[in-house]
Every structure is written in structure tokens, then in C-alpha cells.
Design a protein around this motif. Structure first.
Motif, PDB file in Angstrom:
ATOM      1  N   LEU A  51       8.254  -4.790  -6.929  1.00 42.87           N
ATOM      2  CA  LEU A  51       8.110  -5.857  -7.639  1.00 42.87           C
ATOM      3  C   LEU A  51       7.716  -7.148  -6.953  1.00 42.87           C
ATOM      4  N   LEU A  52       6.976  -7.079  -5.694  1.00 40.92           N
ATOM      5  CA  LEU A  52       6.544  -8.055  -5.039  1.00 40.92           C
ATOM      6  C   LEU A  52       5.230  -8.230  -5.577  1.00 40.92           C
ATOM      7  N   PRO A  53       4.559  -9.372  -5.918  1.00 41.02           N
ATOM      8  CA  PRO A  53       3.380  -9.535  -6.225  1.00 41.02           C
ATOM      9  C   PRO A  53       2.092  -9.483  -5.340  1.00 41.02           C
ATOM     10  N   GLU A  54       0.929  -9.036  -5.648  1.00 40.03           N
ATOM     11  CA  GLU A  54      -0.079  -9.286  -4.554  1.00 40.03           C
ATOM     12  C   GLU A  54      -0.766 -10.487  -4.858  1.00 40.03           C
ATOM     13  N   PRO A  55      -1.195 -11.164  -3.584  1.00 39.59           N
ATOM     14  CA  PRO A  55      -1.487 -10.431  -2.395  1.00 39.59           C
ATOM     15  C   PRO A  55      -0.210 -10.554  -1.465  1.00 39.59           C
ATOM     16  N   LEU A  56       0.999 -11.286  -2.041  1.00 41.03           N
ATOM     17  CA  LEU A  56       2.003 -11.484  -1.303  1.00 41.03           C
ATOM     18  C   LEU A  56       2.573 -10.107  -0.349  1.00 41.03           C
ATOM     19  N   ARG A  57       2.649  -9.432  -1.418  1.00 46.77           N
ATOM     20  CA  ARG A  57       3.183  -7.695  -0.814  1.00 46.77           C
ATOM     21  C   ARG A  57       2.269  -7.337   0.380  1.00 46.77           C
ATOM     22  N   ARG A  58       0.948  -7.489   0.309  1.00 47.04           N
ATOM     23  CA  ARG A  58       0.036  -7.013   1.298  1.00 47.04           C
ATOM     24  C   ARG A  58       0.100  -7.799   2.534  1.00 47.04           C
ATOM     25  N   ILE A  59       0.182  -9.158   2.466  1.00 47.06           N
ATOM     26  CA  ILE A  59       0.331 -10.037   3.547  1.00 47.06           C
ATOM     27  C   ILE A  59       1.841  -9.544   4.351  1.00 47.06           C
TER      28      ILE A  59
END
Length: 218
Positions: A135-143
Motif C-alpha cells: 500500500l505504499l505509493p510510488e515513488p515513496l515505496r521505491r525510494i
């Protein structure tokens, strides 16, 4: 999300004495379930108490960083322990704590646990695979995922430098919305169960042996 209800210390089971400290952040505190019996500490104590008399204590709070944990260990008279499970570092990653400061704090936590609190075995849990949290949105999940991977690799090296410490890999096969908490960030009961089982298996493969009288703090 709120921390679960339930006791944070106690004595449970019969057999050889074992003193357990669970130290850390919201995951150590059990966020994601309603009661401590379904959290990491509760499930771990239930397993260990089948063979040992476990005197256990949970020292954890949501948002805890390595800096908080180090201050807590230095300020509080927690007593002596044989076994510790640590869940720390995710908030350092999330809050932008420089890796060098996190690493210094982590080394000092391990040293303090051994020298001041008598730890014979420390299982420092790996960083969770933040880059796979559903449920973490991108780009937060990637970073966050990339930064977590760097910290996790460094943690392996730090743990290798402390003879009493072990790096505890987490076999998280339940990273979907059914098994995680509502926020998609914290574990659910199935993940806590897998985590406790992993600690139990690691301890069984390298037993502490029968515990005698507590060692004096250095």
C-alpha cells in the motif's frame, strides 16, 4: 495505528530460566494487531515458554529510532538478560537519519546490551522489505525500499562485528493486504507468527544452554 493492549513484562512457563528482552520500534511493540498475544513478543514468549521459564520484558514504542533506544538503554535500570530480539532502523531510514549515525548507534546498542545488560545472544532482525509493501505509493515505496536495502546490507556487517549478535533474516511470505495491517506498513498476526518462529528456529540451531545465575553488569 495504536499499540496493542496487553502486558509488557511477565514470567511464563517452566524449565530452565531465560531472561528475554524485546527492544525496538512499532513492529517490536506489536502495532498491527489488537493484543500483545498476537504480536511478536506474545507469540515468541508462548513458544519459548513451552521449554523454559521465561522472564520477559518489552521495551518498544512507535516511532523509535536507534537514538531513542540507545538513550533508553543508558537511562533505565532494565536489569540483566540472556536473549534479546531487536527491531530497529526503519524509522532512521524514514526520518532521514544519516547512515553513519545510524551505524554508530547500532554498534553502541549492541555493545551496551552485552556490557551493561549481560546479553548472551542478540538477534537483530533484518530490515523489512519496504520496497514490496503493497500500500505504499510510488515513488515513496521505491525510494524507501532502496535506502532500506543499503541499511540492511550495512547491518549484516555490523552484526558480524559483535560475537554475541546474530543477523535474523525475516522470511516474509505474507506481504499482501490480507496478512499485513490496515496501513499496509505494519505486520499482521501471520507475519508476527512467522517472525517468532524464525527466532525459535535460530535459537534451536544454536542453543544458549541451561542458564545459571545472572551475570553482574559491567
Amino acid at each position: 495505528m495504536p499499540e496493542p493492549d496487553g502486558p509488557r513484562h511477565g514470567v511464563t512457563g517452566d524449565g530452565a530460566a531465560m531472561r528475554l528482552l524485546v527492544l525496538g520500534d512499532s513492529s517490536a511493540a506489536g502495532v498491527g494487531v489488537a493484543h500483545q498475544r498476537d504480536a511478536l513478543t506474545g507469540q515468541l514468549v508462548a513458544r519459548l515458554s513451552e521449554r523454559s521459564r521465561v522472564n520477559w520484558q518489552l521495551v518498544a514504542v512507535s516511532g523509535a529510532t536507534t537514538g531513542w533506544a540507545l538513550k533508553r538503554l543508558r537511562a533505565a535500570d532494565l536489569g540483566q538478560f540472556d536473549l534479546s530480539v531487536i527491531s530497529l532502523g526503519v524509522n532512521d531510514v524514514k526520518n532521514g537519519v544519516p547512515q553513519a549515525i545510524w551505524a554508530r548507534n547500532t554498534r553502541e546498542i549492541l555493545r551496551t546490551l552485552v556490557e551493561r545488560h549481560g546479553l548472551r545472544r542478540i538477534y537483530h532482525s533484518a530490515f523489512p522489505p519496504v520496497g514490496r509493501f503493497p500500500l505504499l505509493p510510488e515513488p515513496l515505496r521505491r525510494i524507501l525500499g532502496q535506502r532500506t536495502e543499503r541499511f540492511d546490507a550495512a547491518l549484516r556487517e555490523i552484526v558480524q562485528g559483535q560475537p554475541e549478535a546474530r543477523f535474523l533474516s525475516l522470511e516474509m511470505d505474507h506481504l499482501d493486504e490480507r496478512h499485513m495491517a490496515e496501513d499496509g506498513f505494519h505486520p499482521g498476526a501471520a507475519i508476527y507468527e512467522s517472525w517468532a518462529e524464525r527466532v525459535e528456529r535460530a535459537l534451536a540451531s544454536e542453543p544458549l544452554g541451561e542458564i545459571e545465575t545472572p551475570r553482574a553488569a559491567s
